[in-house]
Design an enzyme around this catalytic site. Structure first.
Site, mmCIF file in Angstrom:
data_model
loop_
_atom_site.group_PDB
_atom_site.id
_atom_site.type_symbol
_atom_site.label_atom_id
_atom_site.label_comp_id
_atom_site.label_asym_id
_atom_site.label_seq_id
_atom_site.Cartn_x
_atom_site.Cartn_y
_atom_site.Cartn_z
ATOM 1 C CD GLU A 57 -39.291 20.086 20.534
ATOM 2 O OE1 GLU A 57 -38.125 19.882 20.204
ATOM 3 O OE2 GLU A 57 -39.796 19.116 21.391
ATOM 4 C CB CYS B 227 -38.147 17.456 26.511
ATOM 5 S SG CYS B 227 -37.107 18.902 26.520
ATOM 6 C CD1 TRP C 189 -18.923 -5.204 -6.371
ATOM 7 C CD2 TRP C 189 -19.683 -5.371 -4.355
ATOM 8 N NE1 TRP C 189 -18.027 -4.568 -5.893
ATOM 9 C CE2 TRP C 189 -18.237 -4.428 -4.324
ATOM 10 C CE3 TRP C 189 -19.905 -5.636 -2.932
ATOM 11 C CZ2 TRP C 189 -17.575 -4.167 -3.354
ATOM 12 C CZ3 TRP C 189 -19.409 -5.093 -2.025
ATOM 13 C CH2 TRP C 189 -18.137 -4.652 -2.033
ATOM 14 C CB THR D 299 -17.817 -11.619 6.788
ATOM 15 O OG1 THR D 299 -19.011 -12.423 6.807
ATOM 16 C CG2 THR D 299 -17.812 -10.522 6.024
ATOM 17 C CB ALA E 280 -25.288 -17.244 15.803
HETATM 18 N N1 NAP Z 1 -24.182 -11.212 0.805
HETATM 19 C C1 NAP Z 1 -24.220 -10.873 1.943
HETATM 20 O O1 NAP Z 1 -24.958 -9.785 2.319
HETATM 21 C C2 NAP Z 1 -22.990 -11.249 2.714
HETATM 22 C C3 NAP Z 1 -22.594 -10.661 3.746
HETATM 23 C C4 NAP Z 1 -21.424 -11.101 4.540
HETATM 24 C C5 NAP Z 1 -20.835 -12.286 4.096
HETATM 25 N N2 NAP Z 1 -21.359 -12.908 2.997
HETATM 26 C C6 NAP Z 1 -20.590 -13.770 2.587
HETATM 27 O O2 NAP Z 1 -20.372 -14.862 3.601
HETATM 28 C C7 NAP Z 1 -19.468 -15.994 3.420
HETATM 29 C C8 NAP Z 1 -18.932 -15.959 4.749
HETATM 30 O O3 NAP Z 1 -19.766 -16.661 5.492
HETATM 31 P P1 NAP Z 1 -19.751 -16.869 7.239
HETATM 32 O O4 NAP Z 1 -20.819 -17.500 7.822
HETATM 33 O O5 NAP Z 1 -18.291 -17.664 7.514
HETATM 34 O O6 NAP Z 1 -19.245 -15.418 7.750
HETATM 35 P P2 NAP Z 1 -19.912 -14.813 9.584
HETATM 36 O O7 NAP Z 1 -20.964 -15.427 9.930
HETATM 37 O O8 NAP Z 1 -19.687 -13.236 9.162
HETATM 38 O O9 NAP Z 1 -18.594 -15.484 10.329
HETATM 39 C C9 NAP Z 1 -18.721 -16.661 10.674
HETATM 40 C C10 NAP Z 1 -17.809 -16.831 11.741
HETATM 41 O O10 NAP Z 1 -18.391 -16.104 12.955
HETATM 42 C C11 NAP Z 1 -18.086 -16.834 14.197
HETATM 43 N N3 NAP Z 1 -19.034 -16.758 15.216
HETATM 44 C C12 NAP Z 1 -19.576 -15.851 15.937
HETATM 45 N N4 NAP Z 1 -20.589 -16.241 16.565
HETATM 46 C C13 NAP Z 1 -20.970 -17.424 16.107
HETATM 47 C C14 NAP Z 1 -21.759 -18.484 16.778
HETATM 48 N N5 NAP Z 1 -22.791 -18.260 17.565
HETATM 49 N N6 NAP Z 1 -21.933 -19.735 15.807
HETATM 50 C C15 NAP Z 1 -21.216 -19.953 14.910
HETATM 51 N N7 NAP Z 1 -20.030 -19.095 14.591
HETATM 52 C C16 NAP Z 1 -19.908 -17.984 15.286
HETATM 53 C C17 NAP Z 1 -17.354 -18.008 13.775
HETATM 54 O O11 NAP Z 1 -15.865 -17.822 13.974
HETATM 55 P P3 NAP Z 1 -15.075 -18.482 15.056
HETATM 56 O O12 NAP Z 1 -14.570 -19.833 14.596
HETATM 57 O O13 NAP Z 1 -13.921 -17.295 14.997
HETATM 58 O O14 NAP Z 1 -15.698 -18.218 16.243
HETATM 59 C C18 NAP Z 1 -17.865 -18.394 12.412
HETATM 60 O O15 NAP Z 1 -17.102 -19.074 11.646
HETATM 61 C C19 NAP Z 1 -18.634 -15.351 2.539
HETATM 62 O O16 NAP Z 1 -18.606 -16.057 1.396
HETATM 63 C C20 NAP Z 1 -19.131 -14.026 2.334
HETATM 64 O O17 NAP Z 1 -18.732 -13.160 0.990
HETATM 65 C C21 NAP Z 1 -22.284 -12.487 2.200
#
Ligand code: NAP
Length: 333
Positions: free
Chosen positions: A53, A76, A171, A197, A274
């Site tokens: 404002e 405010c 991508w 990731t 998760a």
């Molecule tokens: N298209 C998109 O927008 C996009 C975005 C991101 C990734 N990706 C793709 O996704 C793939 C990777 O997938 P991701 O699922 O492994 O990646 P993520 O979800 O980023 O990481 C998974 C990791 O997070 C940890 N984690 C944390 N909290 C968790 C929970 N509550 N339950 C289970 N694990 C938990 C675990 O690792 P710990 O064992 O260390 O605990 C698990 O292995 C790649 O191919 C990537 O290119 C795509």
């Protein structure tokens, strides 16, 4: 200009300063002179600077007298780092005030009542939904819950895959969609991914401009999971700060970020699942590309739904074409 058109202008002003005003809200304001012409526009300056404002009143100068102030948030009524905005409106001789959303903060509230006592015509609720769901969404959530607003953002093929069968996902969407993501990163307070990731994509998780250089403002980078990531990981480079949270509990992650307002979850299907199971996602942004990938890597893992009757229900609040892709914005249904 009518009140709604002026409020749309105020919303545009607010959008421009998103990410720069914390702990203050990103507010926009427009001063109409007594003929209904725009005399001044303004938006909240960084903390310690004037509120919207006051910026708009300064720009309007003497044309504010007898005019109307149109503000996204109720002005405010308290002395914080700056004097109350209601005092500035009274001093400028404004004769009417219109706002979209009441201030939920009890310390700052009461502005509307004070302005009415001063004899001004006060109109509440102008484009309230557009403001509450737009520039003020994250800040209002934070005020209500004390926790950051979490947006799960992901890129997907039209068949709901977030990576090809070999795990490659760079991508999926177009350059235009990726530029939009970088704009969002530059106004977010934190970006969260899982260790998965980091291992697969080794992303820098920075906000970059179209020419590849770093944006002025960088969000905190957050890596979640129990495994240790490599010291060489790009997410640990010097481009921004990084927090590693050794947990798998989404609630713990959100609590650890409770000093933030706007959090982007950019993890893979595991972390997204998760967070969705834990019910801590407040908005979904799906960038959908017109490609098919098939294969086993879906955009999200188990979200705790075993039967269609228990599907998580969301609703679209915006659908926007971006280059060849479509951005779907969803909020809880
Ligand atoms: N298209 C998109 O927008 C996009 C975005 C991101 C990734 N990706 C793709 O996704 C793939 C990777 O997938 P991701 O699922 O492994 O990646 P993520 O979800 O980023 O990481 C998974 C990791 O997070 C940890 N984690 C944390 N909290 C968790 C929970 N509550 N339950 C289970 N694990 C938990 C675990 O690792 P710990 O064992 O260390 O605990 C698990 O292995 C790649 O191919 C990537 O290119 C795509």
């Amino acid at each position: 200009m009518n009140l709604e058109a002026a409020m749309r202008l105020a919303v545009q002003q607010a959008e421009k300063v998103k990410g720069t005003t914390y702990p203050n809200p990103p507010v926009g304001a427009v001063i109409l002179d007594r003929d209904g012409e725009v005399a001044g526009v303004g938006a909240t300056e960084p903390p310690g600077g004037p509120h919207a404002e006051v910026v708009a009143l300064r720009r309007a100068g003497e044309r504010a007298a007898g005019g109307t102030a149109v503000v996204a948030l109720e002005p405010c009524n308290h002395h914080g780092r700056t004097p109350p905005c209601v005092d500035a409106l009274v001093a400028a001789g404004v004769s009417a005030v219109a706002y979209a959303v009441a201030d939920p903060n009890p310390i700052a509230a009461g502005g509307a009542a004070r302005l009415a006592e001063e004899g001004m015509a006060v109109t509440a609720g102008v484009l309230a939904d557009a403001v509450a769901g737009g520039p003020l969404r994250e800040w209002l959530h934070k005020q209500r819950t004390g926790l950051p607003h979490v947006t799960w953002k992901f890129a997907t093929s039209v068949d709901g895959r977030s990576a090809a069968a070999d795990g490659s996902s760079q991508w999926i969407t177009s350059e235009a969609a990726r530029a939009d993501v970088h704009r969002r990163r530059a106004v977010a307070d934190a970006i969260v991914v899982g260790t998965g990731t980091v291992f697969v994509d080794d992303p820098a998780l920075t906000a970059r401009l179209p020419d590849g250089t770093l944006a002025d403002r960088q969000p905190l980078r957050v890596v979640v999971g129990e495994r240790e990531i490599s010291h060489e990981a790009r997410v640990l480079n010097d481009d921004s700060r990084t927090m590693v949270i050794r947990t798998r509990d989404p609630h713990e992650v959100v609590k650890a970020l409770s000093d933030r307002t706007d959090v982007l979850l950019e993890g893979g299907p595991t972390l997204a699942g998760a967070f969705l199971r834990a019910g801590v996602i407040n908005r979904i942004l799906a960038y959908v590309a017109p490609i098919l990938l098939g294969g086993p890597i879906t955009a999200v893992d188990d979200v705790g739904v075993l039967s269609i009757a228990h599907a998580q229900r969301w609703r679209f609040d915006r659908i926007e074409p971006i280059g060849p892709d479509v951005l779907l914005s969803l909020i809880p249904g």
